[in-house]
Design an enzyme around this catalytic site. Structure first.
Site, PDB file in Angstrom:
ATOM      1  N   ASP A  25       1.017  -1.222   0.053  1.00 31.00           N
ATOM      2  CA  ASP A  25      -0.063   0.032  -0.036  1.00 31.00           C
ATOM      3  C   ASP A  25       0.982   1.292   0.077  1.00 31.00           C
ATOM      4  O   ASP A  25       0.984   1.889   1.212  1.00 31.00           O
ATOM      5  CB  ASP A  25      -0.865   0.008   1.047  1.00 31.00           C
ATOM      6  CG  ASP A  25      -1.849   1.021   1.290  1.00 31.00           C
ATOM      7  OD1 ASP A  25      -1.960   1.861   0.114  1.00 31.00           O
ATOM      8  OD2 ASP A  25      -2.677   1.030   2.066  1.00 31.00           O
ATOM      9  N   CYS A  78      -3.720   4.680  -3.992  1.00 32.79           N
ATOM     10  CA  CYS A  78      -4.646   5.959  -4.152  1.00 32.79           C
ATOM     11  C   CYS A  78      -4.150   6.727  -4.876  1.00 32.79           C
ATOM     12  O   CYS A  78      -4.562   7.804  -5.350  1.00 32.79           O
ATOM     13  CB  CYS A  78      -4.549   6.686  -2.520  1.00 32.79           C
ATOM     14  SG  CYS A  78      -3.243   7.451  -2.172  1.00 32.79           S
TER      15      CYS A  78
END
Length: 122
Positions: A25, A78
């Site tokens: 991530d 993201c």
């Protein structure tokens, strides 16, 4: 086992050795280049299965594939531009990664923020 760690630090300490699944991530900029380079390495069938780095101490460090045993990679992001770039490198590498699924999640309704989860298998 689940752990939260800087990907490059954990990887080169041997924390991914023996792992079936790796979850990354990264920040918006994407994976650090040394991590991406390791994930793009082809599986080395001559490298023994181990779960501790010291068990590979007889091998030169530059020959060790630190992600050798991973069969699944879950990439959460993201940053759409970064995940697109990193996916391209992973899929065009000789590591054998195949795209299994890619899904976008709107976690903040009313914003233009989309969290992407991409699953690769080899």
């Amino acid at each position: 086992t689940y752990m939260v760690a800087n990907a490059a630090t954990a990887l080169f300490k041997g924390d991914a050795l023996g792992a079936d699944v790796i979850v990354v991530d990264p920040p918006r900029k994407g994976l650090e280049d040394p991590v991406l380079q390791q994930l793009c390495q082809p599986r080395n069938s001559n490298q023994p299965y181990v779960e501790k780095a010291d068990m590979l101490s007889h091998l030169p460090r530059h020959t060790i594939n630190w992600t050798n045993n991973a069969k699944t990679l879950i990439y959460v992001s993201c940053g759409f531009d970064a995940i697109a770039r990193d996916c391209d490198r992973l899929l065009s590498s000789s590591a054998g990664w195949k795209l299994e699924s890619a899904t976008g999640y709107v976690l903040f309704p009313g914003s233009n923020h989309v969290e992407s989860v991409v699953v690769f298998r080899r």
